[in-house]
Design an enzyme around this catalytic site. Structure first.
Site, short mmCIF file in Angstrom:
data_model
loop_
_atom_site.label_atom_id
_atom_site.label_comp_id
_atom_site.label_asym_id
_atom_site.label_seq_id
_atom_site.Cartn_x
_atom_site.Cartn_y
_atom_site.Cartn_z
N ALA A 75 42.47 37.76 45.75
CA ALA A 75 44.10 37.82 45.40
C ALA A 75 44.84 38.73 45.63
CB ALA A 75 44.40 37.17 45.00
N GLY A 120 38.67 36.44 45.24
CA GLY A 120 38.61 35.24 46.60
C GLY A 120 37.55 36.28 47.33
N GLU A 123 34.17 34.37 46.97
CA GLU A 123 34.49 32.85 47.29
C GLU A 123 34.81 32.84 49.46
OE1 GLU A 123 37.15 30.61 44.06
OE2 GLU A 123 37.95 32.24 44.54
N GLU A 144 36.93 36.47 37.45
CA GLU A 144 38.80 35.97 37.65
C GLU A 144 38.71 35.71 35.50
OE1 GLU A 144 37.68 34.26 41.45
OE2 GLU A 144 37.06 35.73 39.95
#
Length: 271
Positions: A75, A120, A123, A144
């Site tokens: 992100a 992310g 992911e 994270e």
């Protein structure tokens, strides 16, 4: 005619390869931040995925960076600092939806990871069918918990399905960073390129192998395999049989039989 988002200013765009028009690339194009996912990139990714979903000419899709030594750094934390709690919640919901759309694409997808795949970004890689990593990549992970949060776009769920419970916990609890060779050992990567080839070079080689298959068969195979984790065995076997039967009357199936008889390479048209 295929619609491509202009690559001049877009943070994400899709384009077929000139050398292999049945293979398309979904480009991440924000080199100044190693393709950190912004709200704008997320919106453009959704447009690209919508385009790909209905393009029957795409046999294989590769997700890659426009710039060397990059994939997706997660992100956009600089943007995140200016977002309200409501904005953050919407961003996470949109990211979850977008990665779900990527995972649900009907054609096989390959992540070409040539640089950091963090949070992310990893992911995003997990939402692809296969992951190919450049030999010199050194930062692949889910950091994270070191940022006071947890993976919020499917990381906790897809990691378990991909790696198993213990390895998923280890990867997330420790926030460890994997090198390319470690990612291969862990099962995060399916292939690692050989120097001096890049991850994209190896991904393209793999995509070409995949694209030799009949398009309708590839899509049916992906659908049947993807349902396996959700269905009891007998129900899964029923679904497999149903997926098999719809292919028997296709022109590509007849072409495959004729090509076998004539000892030549079949020419599939997705019909």
């Amino acid at each position: 005619m295929r619609r491509s988002i202009s690559s001049n200013t877009a943070e994400a765009f899709i384009r077929p390869l000139q050398s292999d028009p049945e293979i398309a690339c979904l480009f991440l194009n924000k080199p100044q931040t190693k393709n950190a996912i912004s709200r704008r990139m997320l919106q453009e990714l959704q447009e690209c995925l919508y385009t790909a979903k209905f393009d029957k000419g795409i046999r294989t899709l590769i997700v890659r960076s426009t710039s060397a030594n990059a994939f997706c750094s997660g992100a956009d934390l600089a943007e995140r600092r200016s977002m309200s709690p409501m904005d953050v919640n919407k961003f996470l919901a949109d990211l979850r939806t977008t990665l779900g759309q990527l995972e649900a694409l009907p054609m096989p997808t390959i992540a070409a990871i040539d640089g950091p795949a963090l949070g992310g970004g990893l992911e995003l890689g997990f939402a692809c069918d296969l992951r190919v990593v450049g030999h010199d990549v050194t930062k692949i992970g889910l950091p994270e918990t070191r940022l006071g949060i947890i993976p919020g776009a499917g990381g906790t769920q897809r990691a378990v399905r991909l790696l198993g419970l213990a390895k998923a916990k280890d990867l997330i609890f420790t926030a460890r960073m994997l090198t390319a060779s470690e990612a291969l050992k862990w099962g995060v990567a399916d292939y690692v390129s050989t120097a001096p080839s890049s991850g994209f070079d190896r991904a393209l080689e793999l995509a070409r192998d995949v694209a030799k298959g009949a398009p309708l068969a590839l899509r049916a195979a992906k659908q049947a395999i993807s349902r396996a984790v959700d269905l009891p065995l007998e129900s899964g076997l029923d679904f497999e049989r149903a997926s098999y039967e719809v292919l028997l009357g296709t022109k590509d199936r007849i072409e495959a039989l004729e090509a076998f008889k004539e000892k030549r390479v079949p020419v599939f048209k997705g019909e």
